[in-house]
Design a protein around this motif. Structure first.
Motif, mmCIF file in Angstrom:
data_model
loop_
_atom_site.group_PDB
_atom_site.id
_atom_site.type_symbol
_atom_site.label_atom_id
_atom_site.label_comp_id
_atom_site.label_asym_id
_atom_site.label_seq_id
_atom_site.Cartn_x
_atom_site.Cartn_y
_atom_site.Cartn_z
ATOM 1 N N PHE A 48 -140.816 11.084 38.123
ATOM 2 C CA PHE A 48 -140.777 12.364 37.419
ATOM 3 C C PHE A 48 -140.094 12.139 36.085
ATOM 4 O O PHE A 48 -139.357 11.183 35.901
ATOM 5 C CB PHE A 48 -140.105 13.486 38.224
ATOM 6 C CG PHE A 48 -138.704 13.188 38.698
ATOM 7 C CD1 PHE A 48 -137.619 13.263 37.824
ATOM 8 C CD2 PHE A 48 -138.458 12.881 40.020
ATOM 9 C CE1 PHE A 48 -136.336 13.013 38.260
ATOM 10 C CE2 PHE A 48 -137.171 12.630 40.476
ATOM 11 C CZ PHE A 48 -136.106 12.689 39.588
ATOM 12 N N SER A 49 -140.399 13.024 35.138
ATOM 13 C CA SER A 49 -139.846 12.908 33.788
ATOM 14 C C SER A 49 -138.810 13.986 33.532
ATOM 15 O O SER A 49 -138.880 15.081 34.106
ATOM 16 C CB SER A 49 -140.957 13.055 32.737
ATOM 17 O OG SER A 49 -141.867 11.983 32.839
ATOM 18 N N GLU A 50 -137.892 13.667 32.642
ATOM 19 C CA GLU A 50 -136.897 14.652 32.217
ATOM 20 C C GLU A 50 -137.615 15.904 31.736
ATOM 21 O O GLU A 50 -138.581 15.833 30.979
ATOM 22 C CB GLU A 50 -136.051 14.064 31.082
ATOM 23 C CG GLU A 50 -134.973 14.974 30.591
ATOM 24 C CD GLU A 50 -134.093 14.323 29.527
ATOM 25 O OE1 GLU A 50 -133.386 15.074 28.842
ATOM 26 O OE2 GLU A 50 -134.120 13.087 29.386
ATOM 27 N N LYS A 93 -131.847 8.242 31.355
ATOM 28 C CA LYS A 93 -131.917 9.274 30.325
ATOM 29 C C LYS A 93 -131.998 8.588 28.970
ATOM 30 O O LYS A 93 -131.301 7.603 28.735
ATOM 31 C CB LYS A 93 -130.675 10.148 30.407
ATOM 32 C CG LYS A 93 -130.734 11.409 29.577
ATOM 33 C CD LYS A 93 -129.663 12.373 30.066
ATOM 34 C CE LYS A 93 -129.679 13.674 29.326
ATOM 35 N NZ LYS A 93 -130.780 14.538 29.659
ATOM 36 N N ASP A 123 -139.386 17.932 33.651
ATOM 37 C CA ASP A 123 -140.400 18.358 34.627
ATOM 38 C C ASP A 123 -139.800 19.400 35.571
ATOM 39 O O ASP A 123 -138.617 19.326 35.914
ATOM 40 C CB ASP A 123 -140.877 17.178 35.483
ATOM 41 C CG ASP A 123 -141.857 16.270 34.767
ATOM 42 O OD1 ASP A 123 -142.284 16.604 33.645
ATOM 43 O OD2 ASP A 123 -142.191 15.207 35.348
ATOM 44 N N SER A 153 -135.118 11.156 33.863
ATOM 45 C CA SER A 153 -136.383 10.635 34.388
ATOM 46 C C SER A 153 -136.125 9.642 35.507
ATOM 47 O O SER A 153 -135.091 8.972 35.533
ATOM 48 C CB SER A 153 -137.165 9.928 33.270
ATOM 49 O OG SER A 153 -137.491 10.842 32.252
ATOM 50 N N VAL A 160 -132.848 6.146 37.809
ATOM 51 C CA VAL A 160 -132.807 7.436 37.133
ATOM 52 C C VAL A 160 -132.145 7.160 35.795
ATOM 53 O O VAL A 160 -131.035 6.615 35.727
ATOM 54 C CB VAL A 160 -132.031 8.488 37.954
ATOM 55 C CG1 VAL A 160 -131.848 9.759 37.157
ATOM 56 C CG2 VAL A 160 -132.774 8.777 39.254
ATOM 57 N N ILE A 187 -137.902 6.303 37.353
ATOM 58 C CA ILE A 187 -138.913 5.276 37.132
ATOM 59 C C ILE A 187 -138.789 4.217 38.216
ATOM 60 O O ILE A 187 -137.687 3.729 38.490
ATOM 61 C CB ILE A 187 -138.745 4.622 35.742
ATOM 62 C CG1 ILE A 187 -138.831 5.690 34.643
ATOM 63 C CG2 ILE A 187 -139.789 3.539 35.499
ATOM 64 C CD1 ILE A 187 -137.556 5.953 33.963
ATOM 65 N N ILE A 227 -143.732 6.306 36.450
ATOM 66 C CA ILE A 227 -142.786 7.417 36.348
ATOM 67 C C ILE A 227 -142.931 8.293 37.595
ATOM 68 O O ILE A 227 -144.024 8.774 37.894
ATOM 69 C CB ILE A 227 -143.034 8.231 35.066
ATOM 70 C CG1 ILE A 227 -142.745 7.354 33.856
ATOM 71 C CG2 ILE A 227 -142.191 9.497 35.053
ATOM 72 C CD1 ILE A 227 -143.139 7.954 32.528
ATOM 73 N N TYR A 250 -135.751 18.689 35.996
ATOM 74 C CA TYR A 250 -135.026 17.428 36.112
ATOM 75 C C TYR A 250 -134.320 17.088 34.799
ATOM 76 O O TYR A 250 -134.941 17.124 33.737
ATOM 77 C CB TYR A 250 -135.974 16.290 36.490
ATOM 78 C CG TYR A 250 -136.544 16.446 37.872
ATOM 79 C CD1 TYR A 250 -135.742 16.299 38.990
ATOM 80 C CD2 TYR A 250 -137.888 16.738 38.061
ATOM 81 C CE1 TYR A 250 -136.244 16.448 40.268
ATOM 82 C CE2 TYR A 250 -138.415 16.884 39.338
ATOM 83 C CZ TYR A 250 -137.586 16.738 40.435
ATOM 84 O OH TYR A 250 -138.095 16.891 41.692
ATOM 85 N N GLU A 294 -132.117 3.737 26.370
ATOM 86 C CA GLU A 294 -132.158 4.269 27.728
ATOM 87 C C GLU A 294 -130.829 3.964 28.407
ATOM 88 O O GLU A 294 -130.344 2.841 28.365
ATOM 89 C CB GLU A 294 -133.296 3.598 28.502
ATOM 90 C CG GLU A 294 -133.369 3.998 29.950
ATOM 91 C CD GLU A 294 -134.410 3.203 30.706
ATOM 92 O OE1 GLU A 294 -135.517 3.727 30.892
ATOM 93 O OE2 GLU A 294 -134.101 2.065 31.105
#
Length: 192
Positions: free
Chosen positions: A56-58, A77, A60, A110, A75, A112, A54, A107, A84
């Protein structure tokens, strides 16, 4: 956040290079002078992400401006029911979550890594402080942003006009170019 200071040069993942080299290889930053790259390099790092990591995560906070140096990042959601939805797949030179990072919002999705990827991370707050103090940095960065806008503008006809068959053909060619790998039978998926 633990940063692994490594950048891919060409296709060799074991060759380490300085942060400034990553900037010189990235369209958003390549127009900066060597002096401005050094200034920005002082508030930047390069981080490696393995497939599935990851970025960054939703939700963050957007403390960093991320730019992909190598690899591919999706990217996505999560929607009700646990599914997903992939919003976009980004590759080398693409910024990740730039709009929310500029605005300082969390954000909304996310990011990944879908293959081994390297990202340039610039600390958001320090980036804007440097922009306020160094006009040459602003000019160099604006040239990179303008080139990105021209590139995106060229894509508009692909998604806005013409027949559905033509738009699908452009989409599939774009996906093959961005996430495919060459095989004897033609491009195939990189993340199977």
């Amino acid at each position: 956040m633990t940063a692994v200071i490594r950048v891919l040069r060409g296709y060799d993942p074991d060759v380490a290079t300085p942060v400034e080299d990553a900037m010189a290889a990235t369209p958003l930053y390549r127009n900066l002078s060597p002096e401005d790259r050094r200034r920005l390099g002082a508030v930047a790092a390069v981080r490696s992400f393995e497939k599935g990591d990851i970025v960054f995560s939703e939700g963050d906070p957007s403390s960093y401006l991320y730019t992909i140096v190598s690899g591919r990042v999706k990217v996505a959601k999560l929607i009700p029911g646990g599914r997903e939805v992939i919003l976009e797949i980004f590759g080398p030179g693409d910024p990740l979550g730039a709009v929310v990072a500029y605005e300082g919002r969390p954000y909304p999705a996310s990011a990944i890594a879908i293959e081994r990827s390297v990202c340039l991370l610039v600390r958001r707050r320090e980036f804007f402080e440097l922009l306020e103090r160094h006009p040459t940095l602003v000019r160099g960065f604006l040239v990179g942003m303008a080139q990105r806008i021209v590139e995106l503008t060229r894509r508009i006809p692909e998604v806005a006009g013409g027949r559905v068959e033509t738009r699908f053909a452009h989409l599939f060619l774009k996906l093959a170019d961005r996430v495919g790998r060459p095989t004897r039978a033609g491009p195939s998926s990189r993340w199977r």
